[in-house]
Scaffold this active site. Structure first.
Site, short mmCIF file in Angstrom:
data_model
loop_
_atom_site.label_atom_id
_atom_site.label_comp_id
_atom_site.label_asym_id
_atom_site.label_seq_id
_atom_site.Cartn_x
_atom_site.Cartn_y
_atom_site.Cartn_z
N GLY B 709 0.79 -1.24 0.00
CA GLY B 709 0.00 0.00 0.00
C GLY B 709 0.81 1.27 0.00
O GLY B 709 0.41 2.28 -0.59
N GLU B 710 1.94 1.28 0.69
CA GLU B 710 2.64 2.55 0.89
C GLU B 710 3.74 2.84 -0.13
O GLU B 710 3.96 4.00 -0.50
CB GLU B 710 3.30 2.61 2.28
CG GLU B 710 2.73 1.72 3.33
CD GLU B 710 1.54 2.33 4.05
OE1 GLU B 710 0.61 1.57 4.33
OE2 GLU B 710 1.52 3.54 4.31
#
Lengths: 328, 746
Positions: B709-710
């Site tokens: 996600g990051e």
């Protein structure tokens, strides 16, 4: 949103009668601006008169070459109308550069003319704003004013006019027809929107109870081309930081007639006769365009955050002129 | 054996529900007797609330109750909030990650009469409709004693308080800097950002006796359950938090915000379910933000480009009611080989709402400064910026004496630079032109630590032929439902259509927060364990007395494609359960990180190559191309994984070019809406060519996944700034890059 009464009018006479010159009543058409402001609690109508059923949805080509646009013609229908595409492309481009498809599908011509500023101080009832609450002060003067006007400002208001459509119309020349308790009258487009001066709450030359029924575009300038260039942080769905509507008719290599209007920099849709004068009869060169841009912005006044708008508007003018005069 | 569904591009199993409006988001729930809450926000940034006139609001149509400091109950007791210490009216605010009850803002609503930021709640109106509640909220008038606000990090001289646990030092960074031949000392800033998730924060609370049920848009049903239990002093089993679908959070929904507490109190006061949906404006003030940061980097190298010293000293904003630390320098000691490194972090109190995690918290901010600094060092050295990075590749984790579990950064560089065409880059500033436009090419590295947490899961093989998987994590739009289903399908051989996944409910076996890129690596091992356990339970049922496989050894039975076999007899699990007249075979498992954590350093790496086009004639800057190669171990679902990286890249464009939550000198927020807070729109988004390397990290877990996600947002803003330098010769160290920064360049 506070409770309000709602009435629907079937024709213009009924609409103005229902409104009845009542300060607490407002007309509603597409509602894209009004409802937003009602939700923000900065407009508090006690009564809304719905004009959507009025027979003002037609476009009519007049014998003298003008185009009469019904007040309820949507931004989408106007932008894609064959006459607009053929004779007033600058208006089509201006319309399509504004808002989003969904908004343009319901936003109306008269509603766009009546569109109110996006100044965040105006839009927040907790902040001072001379336009919303005369005498309360201007939050933007000493506040954040990156998006604010550099032309037509006063010590009471520097709110920028948000419309793209109006910039296109300002360049083309138009007449606004209103109907109200005092009958029908025509107002030149250029005189319709008012400078803030000492009365920023007065935004236009519309009397109580009057309703816009039509906007009639001037006949197109023979042989003219048009272009609308809008500059902003992102490519879509944002109000202009600076925009330019340029309409130019050539006579050989020289400019016969030019119309320049600016958005994103003025407290009203800004027609620059100074720029037009600097272009008239001159060769279509970068040097001429830059002189016109200088003339247009000569009276600009910057505040803390918006000085960049002055060179940006000049760039918009120069590029729009270069584009419109280079067209095949 | 059929082809593995793990690693297969799989469309979201919940896609149809979302497209048809059947997915139930928090605000979609309407409970019997439903009433509505609308908060009244403070209109000043700092001072004291000295009077509240509620009369007009009380008489407004539909108003049932107004919750405010005067009638708000004293909740559980406890830790000091320094902001209200002198008041002597202390409430408890649970606030730890370890106890899984961290909240977004330690100060409870109405805890003191101080106003600490604009938008702080001073009351909430409860009415029969949302519109009535909102209209009445506008009739509440407050009197304040206003004080001079600290409007932001860049408008104060306050140095702030040292966050000691962030400090890192190795070698002799100062000495190495002093004696180094090539060095600089630059300061970088990043504006405050707001998450602006599409779905607004919403809370719908209802009490049944002493049992509390809340529908919340949250990235952590378990955390919110625990926090609510702590605040109300009731056992966690009496609190149920439901978040079936979430319209993104980006970190703003990890930890509970005050509106949820007021809503639950209000529901108790009026004895009816209360639903509060925050307005977009309120979402900007009191539901977290990425704090503004200022970073000083002192970097030194030898003439061959070997890094000799990095000192990275940062400040971040926090509020006056909580001490949020943005770990800005956390990646700096780890990414590049450098013997002399120090990192420090200070918190500066300002009159904004409390910051919180926002996609790649800390590291993305740090990556902006570090990756621009690397570009500046390359310029100083006259070296290609990619070559400089190659010369400082970290063979091991330089911050811990550990080998990487897998660092494929070199492959990322090779792959992305080749696809981008980096070798054709003319390093001369402004040398690459196309018509009106000057083309700039820049690059930066991306990185994010791989984390894993605890998780439980339950799997049921059911007599109707379906497999149900249950886990108390949630899907915030990233595709968790789908990868959980893929995992169960992989291990049972049952097709996706017959797999049901239940998430987003705190009564399910406890699952992790959806944050930190750890949900996948945390959840799937537990799901796999529970699936295997369910299969084992099925086998035990199958060989019991009187059962179809009576007398066989469980180990002698195979379970493939949903059927049990001993070689001669084959039964689907549905048939078997039917014969046994049993509803299901149930398995449970829990999974947690283990001793691998002491053997390896787990971190993902990647590289972004960015092309910008700068049109100096109209001061228009656009990103025209992004080529990124990212190594996150294995991608369970390449479709949703790529979507995560692409979305993060777009968000990185926002950080680099658009996003800035602005406060004026009085501390009042200026651009609290989607029109004025600028995020990229489709027209801004160029071709984004993402390649995910497929290097499973089996040291980390059996699926070889590290989370995704990051990482895509890290480095992006720096790559843009570096490309802008290449195009314009202007070094922009303050994000976002604005037209006004560039307009003079020709």
């Amino acid at each position: 949103m506070r409770n309000f009464d709602y009435q629907r009018a079937g024709d213009v006479a009924e609409a103005t009668a229902l409104h009845g010159n009542d300060h607490s009543a407002d007309f509603i058409a597409g509602g894209t601006n009004l409802i937003d402001m009602v939700k923000l609690d900065i407009m508090r109508p006690q009564r809304l008169v719905d004009v959507n059923r009025l027979p003002l949805t037609d476009l009519e080509s007049l014998d003298d070459g003008r185009l009469k646009i019904g007040a309820l013609v949507t931004n989408t229908d106007l932008a894609y109308h064959e006459r607009v595409l053929a004779d007033y492309p600058v208006l089509s481009e201006a319309l399509l550069s504004g808002a989003s498809t969904q908004l343009r599908n319901v936003a109306t011509t008269a509603g766009n003319v009546m569109q109110r500023t996006r100044c965040p101080y105006f839009r927040n009832p907790a902040r001072p704003c001379n336009k919303r609450e005369p005498g309360s002060g201007c939050g933007a003067l000493e506040g954040i004013n990156r998006n604010h006007a550099v032309l037509g400002t006063s010590e009471h208001c520097i709110a920028v006019h948000p419309s793209d459509m109006c910039v296109g119309m300002q360049a083309l020349g138009a007449t606004i027809t209103v109907e109200g308790p005092g009958g029908t009258r025509d107002i030149p487009f250029e005189e319709y929107h008012l400078l803030p001066g000492d009365t920023p709450e007065r935004e236009h030359d519309l009397n109580d109870g009057e309703l816009i029924t039509h906007v009639t575009l001037d006949a197109p300038i023979d042989g003219a081309r048009g272009h609308y260039l809008k500059l902003r942080d992102r490519m879509s769905y944002e109000f202009a930081l600076a925009s330019c509507a340029a309409v130019v008719a050539m006579d050989g290599d020289a400019i016969r007639e030019a119309r320049i209007a600016l958005g994103g920099v003025g407290t009203k849709p800004w027609r620059s006769h100074e720029a037009e004068a600097a272009l008239s009869g001159q060769p279509a060169t970068e040097e001429t365009f830059e002189k016109a841009a200088e003339a247009a912005m000569a009276g600009a006044v910057a505040h803390r955050d918006n000085a960049f708008k002055i060179p940006l508007a000049k760039q918009a003018i120069v590029r729009a002129l270069a584009t419109v005069t280079a067209q095949g | 054996m059929t082809e593995s569904i793990i690693g297969h591009r799989t469309t979201r199993i919940d896609g149809e529900l979302k497209l048809t409006g059947k997915a139930d988001y928090a605000a979609d729930h309407n409970l019997p007797g439903q009433v509505y809450g609308y908060p009244v926000p403070s209109t000043i940034a700092r001072g004291r609330l000295v009077g509240l006139d509620l009369d007009a609001a009380r008489q407004a149509p539909g108003v049932i109750e107004i919750v405010h400091r005067g009638n708000f109950p004293a909740l559980q007791h406890s830790d000091n909030n320094p902001a209200c210490g002198s008041e002597g009216r202390l409430f408890h605010s649970p606030n730890t990650m370890a106890e899984q009850n961290k909240v977004g803002e330690a100060r409870l609503p109405f805890e003191d009469d101080g106003i600490h930021y604009e938008g702080q709640y001073i009351a909430m109106v409860i009415a029969d409709t949302f519109e009535h509640a909102r209209a009445a909220a506008r009739l509440v008038t407050a009197r304040y004693e206003e004080e001079t606000a600290v409007p932001g990090l860049f408008q104060t001289d306050d140095e702030g308080e040292e966050a000691g646990d962030e400090a890192v030092s190795r070698g002799d960074p100062e000495g190495a800097f002093e004696s180094a031949p090539v060095k600089f000392d630059h300061t970088y800033t990043i504006a405050m950002e707001t998450h602006v998730a599409m779905e607004l924060h919403a809370s719908n609370a209802t009490w049944d006796g002493d049992r509390l049920t809340i529908y919340e848009s949250t990235q952590g049903v378990v955390f919110q359950r625990n926090a609510m239990a702590q605040i109300f002093g009731i056992p966690p089993e009496k609190v149920t938090v439901i978040a079936h679908y979430i319209g993104s959070g980006f970190g703003s929904k990890l930890f509970m915000w005050p509106h949820a507490v007021i809503t639950a109190v209000a529901a108790k006061m009026v004895g009816r379910p209360v639903k509060t949906v925050l307005s977009r404006q309120q979402n900007f003030c009191s539901a977290g933000n990425r704090p503004a940061s200022r970073q000083r980097i002192r970097m030194a190298a030898d003439r061959d480009g070997k890094l000799l010293s990095i000192r990275h000293d940062s400040q971040n904003e926090t509020s006056f009611v909580d001490a949020y630390t943005e770990s800005v320098g956390s990646g700096t000691p780890r990414v590049y080989a450098c013997d002399n490194v120090s990192v420090s972090q200070r918190r500066v109190q300002v009159n904004h709402g409390t910051p919180t995690s926002m996609r790649a918290p800390g590291e993305v901010s740090g990556s902006v400064a570090l990756e621009i600094a690397m570009d500046e060092m390359a310029i100083e050295l006259g070296m290609d910026p990619l070559e400089l990075r190659r010369r400082n590749f970290a063979e091991r984790d330089p911050s811990a004496d550990l080998p990487w579990s897998g660092n494929h950064l070199r492959e990322c560089w090779d792959d992305a630079s080749r696809r981008f065409g980096w070798e054709k880059r003319n390093p001369q500033i402004g040398s690459m032109r196309d018509g009106h436009e000057i083309i700039g090419w820049g690059m930066a590295d991306a990185t994010w630590e791989a984390m894993r947490s605890h998780c439980k899961a339950r799997v049921e093989l059911r007599a109707d032929g379906k497999v149900q998987v249950a886990c108390g994590t949630q899907d915030i739009g990233t595709g968790t439902y789908t990868i959980v289903a893929q995992t169960a399908s992989e291990l049972t051989g049952v097709p996706l259509e017959r797999i049901e996944v239940k998430l987003g409910d705190s009564t399910l076996p406890a699952g992790p927060l959806s944050g930190g890129s750890m949900a996948t690596a945390t959840t799937l091992p537990a799901v796999a364990g529970a699936t295997r356990d369910a299969i084992e339970q099925l086998k035990q049922l199958a060989i019991a007395d009187g059962a179809p496989f009576e007398g066989k050894e469980a180990d002698a039975l195979t379970f493939e494609n949903g059927t049990l076999s001993d070689g001669s007899q084959t039964l689907s699990f549905a048939e078997l359960l039917d014969k046994l007249q049993r509803g299901m075979a149930e398995g449970e498992a829990s999974a947690a990180p283990g001793e691998e954590q002491d053997k390896f350093s787990f971190r993902s790496f990647g590289a972004h190559f960015v092309e910008v086009r700068w049109d100096p004639g109209i001061s228009r800057l656009r990103v025209s191309r992004v080529v990124s190669t990212i190594d996150v171990g294995r991608a369970i679902n390449p479709l949703t994984a790529r979507n995560q990286v692409e979305g993060a890249i777009v968000m990185g464009m926002g950080m680099g070019m658009f996003e800035e939550t602005e406060y004026d000198s009085a501390g009042n927020i200026y651009n609290n809406n989607y029109a004025d807070y600028i995020v990229p729109v489709h027209a801004d988004i160029p071709d984004i060519e993402v390649e995910l390397l497929d290097n499973p990290d089996y040291n980390f877990n059996e699926f070889g996944v590290r989370g995704i996600g990051e990482i895509g947002i890290t480095g992006m803003a720096a790559a843009i700034s570096n490309a802008v330098y290449h195009a314009t010769g202007k070094r922009i160290r303050d994000m976002p890059i604005k037209i006004a920064d560039l307009i003079a360049s020709r």
